[in-house]
Design a protein around this motif. Structure first.
Motif, PDB file in Angstrom:
ATOM      1  N   GLY A 293       0.825  -1.211   0.000  1.00 33.61           N
ATOM      2  CA  GLY A 293       0.000   0.000   0.000  1.00 33.61           C
ATOM      3  C   GLY A 293       0.853   1.251   0.000  1.00 33.61           C
ATOM      4  N   LYS A 294       1.902   1.232   0.795  1.00 38.26           N
ATOM      5  CA  LYS A 294       2.816   2.382   0.847  1.00 38.26           C
ATOM      6  C   LYS A 294       3.487   2.572  -0.507  1.00 38.26           C
ATOM      7  CE  LYS A 294       6.785   4.167   3.380  1.00 38.26           C
ATOM      8  NZ  LYS A 294       7.746   3.917   4.449  1.00 38.26           N
ATOM      9  N   HIS A 295       3.907   1.477  -1.125  1.00 37.50           N
ATOM     10  CA  HIS A 295       4.551   1.556  -2.442  1.00 37.50           C
ATOM     11  C   HIS A 295       3.578   2.115  -3.478  1.00 37.50           C
ATOM     12  CE1 HIS A 295       7.155   0.612  -5.784  1.00 37.50           C
ATOM     13  NE2 HIS A 295       6.136   0.007  -6.374  1.00 37.50           N
ATOM     14  N   ARG A 296       2.333   1.661  -3.440  1.00 39.00           N
ATOM     15  CA  ARG A 296       1.322   2.157  -4.390  1.00 39.00           C
ATOM     16  C   ARG A 296       1.083   3.649  -4.211  1.00 39.00           C
ATOM     17  NH1 ARG A 296      -2.393  -2.748  -3.209  1.00 39.00           N
ATOM     18  NH2 ARG A 296      -1.574  -4.260  -4.670  1.00 39.00           N
ATOM     19  N   ILE A 297       1.021   4.086  -2.981  1.00 38.40           N
ATOM     20  CA  ILE A 297       0.817   5.510  -2.710  1.00 38.40           C
ATOM     21  C   ILE A 297       2.003   6.320  -3.226  1.00 38.40           C
ATOM     22  CG2 ILE A 297       0.656   7.237  -0.865  1.00 38.40           C
ATOM     23  CD1 ILE A 297      -0.994   5.129   0.702  1.00 38.40           C
ATOM     24  N   GLN A 298       3.225   5.827  -2.984  1.00 40.88           N
ATOM     25  CA  GLN A 298       4.417   6.529  -3.454  1.00 40.88           C
ATOM     26  C   GLN A 298       4.452   6.577  -4.982  1.00 40.88           C
ATOM     27  OE1 GLN A 298       7.407   4.241  -1.411  1.00 40.88           O
ATOM     28  NE2 GLN A 298       7.653   5.809   0.179  1.00 40.88           N
ATOM     29  N   ALA A 299       4.078   5.478  -5.629  1.00 42.68           N
ATOM     30  CA  ALA A 299       4.058   5.441  -7.092  1.00 42.68           C
ATOM     31  C   ALA A 299       3.013   6.406  -7.639  1.00 42.68           C
ATOM     32  CB  ALA A 299       3.777   4.018  -7.577  1.00 42.68           C
ATOM     33  N   GLU A 300       1.847   6.455  -7.018  1.00 40.69           N
ATOM     34  CA  GLU A 300       0.795   7.376  -7.462  1.00 40.69           C
ATOM     35  C   GLU A 300       1.229   8.820  -7.259  1.00 40.69           C
ATOM     36  OE1 GLU A 300      -2.944   8.633  -8.955  1.00 40.69           O
ATOM     37  OE2 GLU A 300      -1.788   6.809  -9.156  1.00 40.69           O
ATOM     38  N   LEU A 301       1.871   9.104  -6.141  1.00 38.95           N
ATOM     39  CA  LEU A 301       2.371  10.457  -5.879  1.00 38.95           C
ATOM     40  C   LEU A 301       3.405  10.866  -6.926  1.00 38.95           C
ATOM     41  CD1 LEU A 301       2.454  12.962  -4.092  1.00 38.95           C
ATOM     42  CD2 LEU A 301       4.130  11.784  -2.654  1.00 38.95           C
ATOM     43  N   LYS A 302       4.308   9.956  -7.267  1.00 40.72           N
ATOM     44  CA  LYS A 302       5.315  10.249  -8.293  1.00 40.72           C
ATOM     45  C   LYS A 302       4.644  10.526  -9.629  1.00 40.72           C
ATOM     46  CE  LYS A 302       9.551   8.481 -10.324  1.00 40.72           C
ATOM     47  NZ  LYS A 302      10.541   7.411 -10.322  1.00 40.72           N
ATOM     48  N   ARG A 303       3.625   9.730  -9.986  1.00 43.86           N
ATOM     49  CA  ARG A 303       2.909   9.927 -11.240  1.00 43.86           C
ATOM     50  C   ARG A 303       2.230  11.289 -11.261  1.00 43.86           C
ATOM     51  NH1 ARG A 303      -1.811   9.997 -13.445  1.00 43.86           N
ATOM     52  NH2 ARG A 303      -2.954   9.552 -11.547  1.00 43.86           N
ATOM     53  N   LEU A 304       1.607  11.657 -10.148  1.00 49.00           N
ATOM     54  CA  LEU A 304       0.934  12.956 -10.077  1.00 49.00           C
ATOM     55  C   LEU A 304       1.923  14.111 -10.170  1.00 49.00           C
ATOM     56  CD1 LEU A 304      -1.745  12.187  -7.345  1.00 49.00           C
ATOM     57  CD2 LEU A 304      -2.143  12.586  -9.782  1.00 49.00           C
ATOM     58  N   GLU A 305       3.095  13.955  -9.553  1.00 50.09           N
ATOM     59  CA  GLU A 305       4.120  14.997  -9.644  1.00 50.09           C
ATOM     60  C   GLU A 305       4.603  15.147 -11.085  1.00 50.09           C
ATOM     61  OE1 GLU A 305       6.907  13.523  -6.769  1.00 50.09           O
ATOM     62  OE2 GLU A 305       6.010  14.683  -5.134  1.00 50.09           O
ATOM     63  N   GLN A 306       4.787  14.030 -11.786  1.00 46.71           N
ATOM     64  CA  GLN A 306       5.205  14.086 -13.191  1.00 46.71           C
ATOM     65  C   GLN A 306       4.132  14.755 -14.039  1.00 46.71           C
ATOM     66  OE1 GLN A 306       5.966   9.950 -13.963  1.00 46.71           O
ATOM     67  NE2 GLN A 306       8.135  10.108 -13.463  1.00 46.71           N
ATOM     68  N   GLU A 307       2.878  14.427 -13.775  1.00 45.16           N
ATOM     69  CA  GLU A 307       1.778  15.032 -14.532  1.00 45.16           C
ATOM     70  C   GLU A 307       1.705  16.537 -14.267  1.00 45.16           C
ATOM     71  OE1 GLU A 307      -3.043  14.534 -15.174  1.00 45.16           O
ATOM     72  OE2 GLU A 307      -1.943  13.003 -14.073  1.00 45.16           O
ATOM     73  N   ALA A 308       1.931  16.939 -13.023  1.00 45.17           N
ATOM     74  CA  ALA A 308       1.920  18.362 -12.682  1.00 45.17           C
ATOM     75  C   ALA A 308       3.042  19.097 -13.420  1.00 45.17           C
ATOM     76  CB  ALA A 308       2.058  18.550 -11.172  1.00 45.17           C
ATOM     77  N   ARG A 309       4.241  18.488 -13.478  1.00 47.31           N
ATOM     78  CA  ARG A 309       5.356  19.106 -14.216  1.00 47.31           C
ATOM     79  C   ARG A 309       5.009  19.240 -15.693  1.00 47.31           C
ATOM     80  NH1 ARG A 309       8.552  16.021 -10.764  1.00 47.31           N
ATOM     81  NH2 ARG A 309       8.760  14.343 -12.298  1.00 47.31           N
ATOM     82  N   PHE A 310       4.425  18.186 -16.276  1.00 51.71           N
ATOM     83  CA  PHE A 310       4.045  18.218 -17.680  1.00 51.71           C
ATOM     84  C   PHE A 310       3.029  19.336 -17.930  1.00 51.71           C
ATOM     85  CE2 PHE A 310       0.858  16.964 -20.850  1.00 51.71           C
ATOM     86  CZ  PHE A 310       1.644  16.925 -21.982  1.00 51.71           C
ATOM     87  N   LEU A 311       2.032  19.456 -17.055  1.00 46.95           N
ATOM     88  CA  LEU A 311       1.009  20.488 -17.229  1.00 46.95           C
ATOM     89  C   LEU A 311       1.589  21.887 -17.075  1.00 46.95           C
ATOM     90  CD1 LEU A 311      -1.981  18.791 -15.372  1.00 46.95           C
ATOM     91  CD2 LEU A 311      -1.724  19.130 -17.843  1.00 46.95           C
ATOM     92  N   MET A 312       2.550  22.053 -16.173  1.00 48.95           N
ATOM     93  CA  MET A 312       3.194  23.361 -16.011  1.00 48.95           C
ATOM     94  C   MET A 312       3.974  23.729 -17.272  1.00 48.95           C
ATOM     95  SD  MET A 312       2.261  24.612 -13.147  1.00 48.95           S
ATOM     96  CE  MET A 312       3.422  25.903 -12.830  1.00 48.95           C
ATOM     97  N   GLU A 313       4.663  22.747 -17.859  1.00 51.80           N
ATOM     98  CA  GLU A 313       5.390  23.004 -19.109  1.00 51.80           C
ATOM     99  C   GLU A 313       4.409  23.365 -20.225  1.00 51.80           C
ATOM    100  OE1 GLU A 313       7.739  19.556 -19.979  1.00 51.80           O
ATOM    101  OE2 GLU A 313       8.935  19.762 -18.149  1.00 51.80           O
ATOM    102  N   GLU A 314       3.315  22.636 -20.301  1.00 50.96           N
ATOM    103  CA  GLU A 314       2.314  22.898 -21.336  1.00 50.96           C
ATOM    104  C   GLU A 314       1.690  24.280 -21.146  1.00 50.96           C
ATOM    105  OE1 GLU A 314      -1.364  20.578 -23.544  1.00 50.96           O
ATOM    106  OE2 GLU A 314      -0.778  19.966 -21.526  1.00 50.96           O
ATOM    107  N   LEU A 315       1.428  24.650 -19.905  1.00 53.50           N
ATOM    108  CA  LEU A 315       0.878  25.973 -19.620  1.00 53.50           C
ATOM    109  C   LEU A 315       1.853  27.061 -20.051  1.00 53.50           C
ATOM    110  CD1 LEU A 315      -1.388  27.664 -18.385  1.00 53.50           C
ATOM    111  CD2 LEU A 315      -0.256  27.406 -16.170  1.00 53.50           C
ATOM    112  N   GLY A 316       3.135  26.851 -19.795  1.00 54.48           N
ATOM    113  CA  GLY A 316       4.151  27.812 -20.232  1.00 54.48           C
ATOM    114  C   GLY A 316       4.164  27.965 -21.742  1.00 54.48           C
ATOM    115  N   GLN A 317       4.021  26.856 -22.459  1.00 59.58           N
ATOM    116  CA  GLN A 317       3.975  26.920 -23.918  1.00 59.58           C
ATOM    117  C   GLN A 317       2.721  27.650 -24.388  1.00 59.58           C
ATOM    118  OE1 GLN A 317       4.230  22.852 -25.163  1.00 59.58           O
ATOM    119  NE2 GLN A 317       6.411  22.681 -24.708  1.00 59.58           N
TER     120      GLN A 317
END
Length: 72
Positions: free
Chosen positions: A27-51
Motif C-alpha cells: 500500500g505504501k509503495h502504491r501511494i508513493q508510485a501514485e504520488l510520483k505519477r501525479l508529480e510528473q503530470e503536474a510538471r508536464f502540465l506546467m510546461e504545457e501551460l508555459g507553452q
C-alpha cells in the motif's frame, strides 16, 4: 491458567499479522508510485501551460486560418 502472549498466538494469527505487514508495504509503495505519477503530470502540465502562454491568442489564430481558407 493464563498463557503468555507468544503461546496464545495461533499460527493463523501470526499469518494474518504477516499478511498485514506485507499489505502495508504494498500500500505504501502504491501511494508513493501514485504520488510520483501525479508529480510528473503536474510538471508536464506546467510546461504545457508555459507553452500556451507563449502562443498567440486563439481568436487571432482562428481569424488567420479563416482568412487563409477564404483565399483558397
Amino acid at each position: 491458567m493464563e498463557s503468555s502472549g507468544s503461546e496464545s498466538e495461533s499460527p493463523m494469527t501470526h499469518r494474518v499479522q504477516s499478511l498485514s505487514a506485507t499489505t502495508d508495504t504494498r500500500g505504501k509503495h502504491r501511494i508513493q508510485a501514485e504520488l510520483k505519477r501525479l508529480e510528473q503530470e503536474a510538471r508536464f502540465l506546467m510546461e504545457e501551460l508555459g507553452q500556451l502562454e507563449g502562443m498567440d491568442k486563439a481568436s487571432a489564430s482562428c481569424k488567420e486560418m479563416l482568412r487563409q481558407r477564404i483565399r483558397d
